[in-house]
Design an enzyme around this catalytic site. Structure first.
Site, PDB file in Angstrom:
ATOM      1  N   TYR A  48       7.011  40.156  39.405  1.00 52.48           N
ATOM      2  CA  TYR A  48       6.100  40.105  38.268  1.00 52.48           C
ATOM      3  C   TYR A  48       5.082  38.980  38.439  1.00 52.48           C
ATOM      4  O   TYR A  48       5.438  37.830  38.730  1.00 52.48           O
ATOM      5  CB  TYR A  48       6.869  39.893  36.961  1.00 52.48           C
ATOM      6  N   HIS A  72      -8.248  35.664  30.237  1.00 54.32           N
ATOM      7  CA  HIS A  72      -7.491  34.862  29.277  1.00 54.32           C
ATOM      8  C   HIS A  72      -8.286  33.672  28.732  1.00 54.32           C
ATOM      9  O   HIS A  72      -7.792  32.955  27.859  1.00 54.32           O
ATOM     10  CB  HIS A  72      -6.192  34.366  29.923  1.00 54.32           C
ATOM     11  N   ASN A 119       0.769  30.112  32.294  1.00 57.27           N
ATOM     12  CA  ASN A 119       2.066  30.180  31.597  1.00 57.27           C
ATOM     13  C   ASN A 119       2.580  28.755  31.460  1.00 57.27           C
ATOM     14  O   ASN A 119       2.712  28.041  32.450  1.00 57.27           O
ATOM     15  CB  ASN A 119       3.067  31.008  32.386  1.00 57.27           C
ATOM     16  N   TYR A 151      11.364   4.639  -7.777  1.00 59.55           N
ATOM     17  CA  TYR A 151      11.931   5.141  -6.522  1.00 59.55           C
ATOM     18  C   TYR A 151      11.016   4.902  -5.325  1.00 59.55           C
ATOM     19  O   TYR A 151      11.485   4.627  -4.214  1.00 59.55           O
ATOM     20  CB  TYR A 151      12.182   6.653  -6.624  1.00 59.55           C
ATOM     21  N   ARG A 163      11.898   1.215  -4.322  1.00 55.60           N
ATOM     22  CA  ARG A 163      13.251   0.835  -3.907  1.00 55.60           C
ATOM     23  C   ARG A 163      13.920   1.854  -2.982  1.00 55.60           C
ATOM     24  O   ARG A 163      14.899   1.527  -2.305  1.00 55.60           O
ATOM     25  CB  ARG A 163      14.146   0.570  -5.115  1.00 55.60           C
ATOM     26  N   PHE A 210       8.323  29.960  28.884  1.00 48.88           N
ATOM     27  CA  PHE A 210       6.998  29.724  28.307  1.00 48.88           C
ATOM     28  C   PHE A 210       7.007  29.765  26.786  1.00 48.88           C
ATOM     29  O   PHE A 210       6.029  29.397  26.145  1.00 48.88           O
ATOM     30  CB  PHE A 210       6.018  30.782  28.820  1.00 48.88           C
ATOM     31  N   GLU A 221       4.907  41.182  23.854  1.00 48.52           N
ATOM     32  CA  GLU A 221       5.185  39.809  23.424  1.00 48.52           C
ATOM     33  C   GLU A 221       5.362  39.839  21.909  1.00 48.52           C
ATOM     34  O   GLU A 221       4.448  39.506  21.150  1.00 48.52           O
ATOM     35  CB  GLU A 221       4.047  38.893  23.884  1.00 48.52           C
TER      36      GLU A 221
END
Length: 501
Positions: free
Chosen positions: A50, A80, A192, A276, A279, A325, A410
Site C-alpha cells: 500500500y 493533498h 502521513n 472559593y 481559597r 497516523f 477513513e
C-alpha cells in the site's frame, strides 16, 4: 543540538519550540538509510505494498506500474495540498518540521537521506513553507498541512524566507536548492503523520505553562489585595488530599505570600473564609496542572513516535499497513489543555470580579477613589468576562467529533488539529483575562499602602507597573491590557513547567 529520536523529553521540545538549532544524530541517519534500502528491495521484488505501488485511500486496490511510481508520489503531494485559512505561525511550522525529522529518524519510514537533507535545509536557512492552518481532520495524519510542507520543497506554494514570502520555486532558487523529486513511498511517509497537530498542541502547552505561572502570581497578589487568608495554602491540607498538582500550587502560593506586611496586618480580623476563587486556588489550579502534566506526557511520546503508514521493517524487508497516523491521543491531549486553561481563566476572572466589588472586597468600587465620574476597572472586568465566556464555548472538546472522509474509507477521524488550534486560542484569551487580574490586584495592593506585600510579590507588582501605572482617574485601557497579555505569553511572569513531580 543533535537529536536522538528514541530519547526525547519535554525540556528538549521546549528548547526546540523556542528556536534551538536541531539536527538528527548519526545513528538516526543510519537508520533512515537502512529503511530506504529496504524500500528499494521491496519495490525490486515486485511485492504489492500500500502506498508504494498502489493508490491511496479508497484506491488502495489499484496497482500502479513501476514506470509511474514517481508520478504517483508527486500527484499525492499536489492533490493533498488543499489547505485553507491563515498560515501557521512560523515557530509552529518550524517545530512541525523538527517533529517530522524525529519521526522519520526512527528508521521505519523508508525515505532517502536526501529528503532529510531537504527538510534540514529549511531549518538551517530559516525558510518556512507557508502552511494553511485549516484542512486536516487528524487522520490519515495531518495530510493537508504536511502536503503543503513537502509541496514547497517541490517548488509549489510559497515559502517565508526570514519574514519575506516568495513563491516556493523562487525561494528554492535563492536557497540554491533543487526541487525535491520523490521516490517510492516517500510522499506517503511525509504526509502521513501527526506532526502538525502535535506541533500546534505543543505550542498551546508551552503557552499554557506561561499562562499558568502568571495566573499563580496574579492569584497570590489578589489574595493580598483582598486581605485574604493564607491558611488555605497550609501544606497539611493539601497533603491530606494527596493530589500532586494541588500540593505544588499550594506550596508556590504560600511561598509567594510569605513575609507580606499586608497579610500580617489582619491576623485577628475575625474573617473566617474567603470566596472559593481565592481559597480554592490549590484545588482548582492544581487539578488544571495535573491535566497539563498528563497532556505533556502524551505529547512527548507522540513527538518521537512513528506515525506514518505503511511502516517499514527493514530487518524483514516488509511493510505493514496500520493506523499510527490516527491522532486521537493528540486530540485528547489538546482538549485537555483547553479545558485546563479554560478553568485557569475562569477562576481568575472571578477574583477580578470580587476585587472590583466593594461589598466583597472592602476596596473602593472598581478600585477608583472617585467613582461615578470615573468608571475605574468596570469595563476591563467586562472584557475578562467576555474572554472567559468565549473560552467556555471553545473548550467543548473537538475530540468527540468525527466525520467520514475518503468515500468512507477513513470513517473515523480525530479532529486533533482543531482541538489544538482551539487550545492555543484559549491560551491567548486566558492571558488576556489574567492581564486584567494583574492590573486589578496591583491596584488593590496600592490601596493598602504604606503596608507592603511580600518581597516576591513586590517584584510581580513592579512588572505590572512597568506596563500599567497606578491610576487615579479613568484612562485608555486597551494598550496596557494588550501589553500585559503579551507579557504573560512571553513568560515575563515566569513559567510553570508541566513535568510531573
Amino acid at each position: 543540538m543533535k537529536l536522538n529520536p528514541e530519547s526525547i523529553d519535554l525540556t528538549t521540545l521546549r528548547q526546540l519550540w523556542q528556536g534551538a538549532d536541531a539536527r538528527l544524530d548519526d545513528a538516526a541517519m543510519g537508520r533512515i538509510a537502512g529503511a530506504a534500502d529496504s524500500v528499494s528491495r521491496i519495490v525490486a521484488g515486485g511485492e504489492t505494498v500500500y502506498g508504494v505501488n498502489t493508490g491511496f485511500g479508497l484506491l488502495a486496490n489499484t496497482a500502479i506500474p513501476a514506470e509511474r511510481l514517481a508520478e504517483l508520489q508527486t500527484n499525492l503531494i499536489l492533490s493533498h495540498s488543499a489547505g485553507i485559512g491563515d498560515p501557521l505561525p512560523r515557530h509552529v511550522t518550524r517545530l512541525m518540521i523538527v517533529l517530522k525529522l524525529l519521526g522519520l529518524g526512527r528508521g521505519f519510514s523508508g525515505v532517502r537521506p536526501l529528503v532529510i537533507d531537504a527538510l534540514q535545509a529549511l531549518l538551517d536557512r530559516d525558510a518556512m513553507p507557508v502552511i494553511p492552518s485549516q484542512g486536516s481532520v487528524g487522520a490519515s495524519g495531518d495530510l493537508a498541512p504536511l502536503a503543503h510542507l513537502i509541496s514547497a520543497l517541490m517548488g509549489y506554494g510559497k515559502i517565508d524566507l526570514a519574514g519575506t514570502i516568495v513563491p516556493a520555486k523562487d525561494a528554492l532558487t535563492k536557497l540554491g536548492m533543487q526541487p525535491l523529486e520523490l521516490g517510492p513511498k516517500e510522499g506517503l511517509a511525509l504526509i502521513n503523520g501527526t506532526q502538525a497537530s502535535t506541533a500546534i498542541a505543543l505550542d498551546a502547552l508551552f503557552a499554557a505553562e506561561r499562562v499558568f505561572a502568571s495566573a499563580i502570581a496574579a492569584g497570590a497578589l489578589s489574595v493580598d489585595a483582598l486581605k485574604g487568608s493564607a491558611k488555605p495554602f497550609d501544606p497539611r491540607i493539601s497533603a491530606l488530599r494527596g493530589q500532586p498538582g494541588q500540593i505544588r500550587v499550594a506550596a508556590v502560593i504560600a511561598e509567594l505570600l510569605a513575609g507580606s506586611e499586608i497579610l500580617d496586618s489582619h491576623g485577628r480580623c475575625g474573617k473566617v473564609q474567603d470566596p472559593y476563587s481565592f481559597r480554592c486556588q490549590p484545588q482548582v489550579m492544581g487539578a488544571s496542572l495535573d491535566l497539563l502534566v498528563n497532556a505533556a506526557r502524551t505529547l512527548v511520546i507522540e513527538a518521537g513516535a512513528v506515525t506514518d503508514n505503511p511502516i517499514v521493517f527493514p530487518d524483514e524487508d516488509s511493510a505493514i499497513s496500520g493506523g499510527n497516523f490516527h491522532a486521537q491521543p493528540v486530540a485528547f491531549a489538546a482538549d485537555t489543555i483547553a479545558i485546563a486553561l479554560c478553568e485557569v481563566g475562569s477562576i481568575s476572572e472571578r477574583r477580578t470580579s470580587v476585587l472590583v466589588d466593594p461589598k466583597m472586597s472592602g476596596l473602593p468600587a472598581f478600585l477608583t477613589d472617585d467613582p461615578g465620574v470615573n468608571s475605574g476597572l468596570m469595563i476591563p472586568q467586562v472584557t475578562a468576562a467576555a474572554l472567559t465566556s468565549e473560552n467556555k464555548s471553545l473548550a467543548f472538546p473537538a475530540s468527540v467529533d468525527s466525520i467520514p472522509t475518503s468515500a468512507g474509507q477513513e470513517d473515523h477521524v480525530s479532529m486533533a488539529p482543531i482541538a489544538a488550534r482551539k487550545a492555543g486560542q484559549i491560551a491567548r484569551n486566558a492571558a488576556g483575562i489574567i492581564a486584567v487580574e494583574l492590573i486589578t490586584a496591583a491596584q488593590g495592593i496600592d490601596h493598602h499602602a504604606p503596608l507592603k506585600t511580600s518581597a516576591k510579590l513586590r517584584k510581580v507588582h513592579a512588572k505590572i507597573r512597568n506596563s500599567s501605572p497606578h491610576f487615579g482617574a479613568d484612562r485608555y485601557w486597551a494598550d496596557e491590557m494588550t501589553l500585559l497579555q503579551s507579557a504573560v505569553l512571553a513568560g515575563d511572569f515566569g513559567t510553570f513547567e508541566a513535568e510531573g513531580r
